[in-house]
Scaffold this motif. Structure first.
Motif, PDB file in Angstrom:
ATOM      1  N   THR A 148       0.856  -1.181   0.000  1.00 22.34           N
ATOM      2  CA  THR A 148       0.000   0.000   0.000  1.00 22.34           C
ATOM      3  C   THR A 148       0.892   1.230   0.000  1.00 22.34           C
ATOM      4  N   GLY A 180      -2.529   5.416  -0.122  1.00 22.01           N
ATOM      5  CA  GLY A 180      -3.538   4.441   0.275  1.00 22.01           C
ATOM      6  C   GLY A 180      -3.946   3.478  -0.828  1.00 22.01           C
ATOM      7  N   GLU A 181      -3.278   3.515  -1.977  1.00 20.77           N
ATOM      8  CA  GLU A 181      -3.585   2.615  -3.088  1.00 20.77           C
ATOM      9  C   GLU A 181      -2.677   1.400  -3.036  1.00 20.77           C
TER      10      GLU A 181
END
Length: 98
Positions: free
Chosen positions: A80, A84-85
């Motif tokens: 991550t 936050g991806e």
């Protein structure tokens, strides 16, 4: 007599190999990513070649989900990023403690 002995041997051999196949294929189907922490700063790449693009830098101590042990040198990993991806790519095995 020889035919009966040969038949029994083949049946026993077949039973052993069938039992082995059932156990190993069942364990392969339920694989889930395993969390590991990096021990050094490493890169996450989009492939396993010299020309692979670096997707992100993984800092020492970050948690990485190892999805598969692809190769002698690489693992397939999901990390991550700070936004936050989740990024999926390949990392060197040497990034992790043994």
């Amino acid at each position: 007599m020889k035919k009966a002995l040969l038949f029994c041997s083949l049946v026993a051999l077949g039973a052993c190999s069938a039992a082995k196949d059932d156990g190993s294929s069942a364990s392969r189907g339920n694989r889930t990513p395993v969390a590991h922490n990096t021990v050094v700063e490493c890169a996450l790449y989009d492939g396993m070649k010299k020309e692979a693009t670096q997707l992100m830098t993984v800092a020492s101590g970050m948690e990485v989900q190892v999805m598969d042990t692809v190769d002698t040198y690489f693992v397939k990993a999901r990390v991550t990023n700070p936004a936050g991806e989740a990024q999926v790519g390949y990392m060197y095995r040497s990034c992790f403690s043994r």
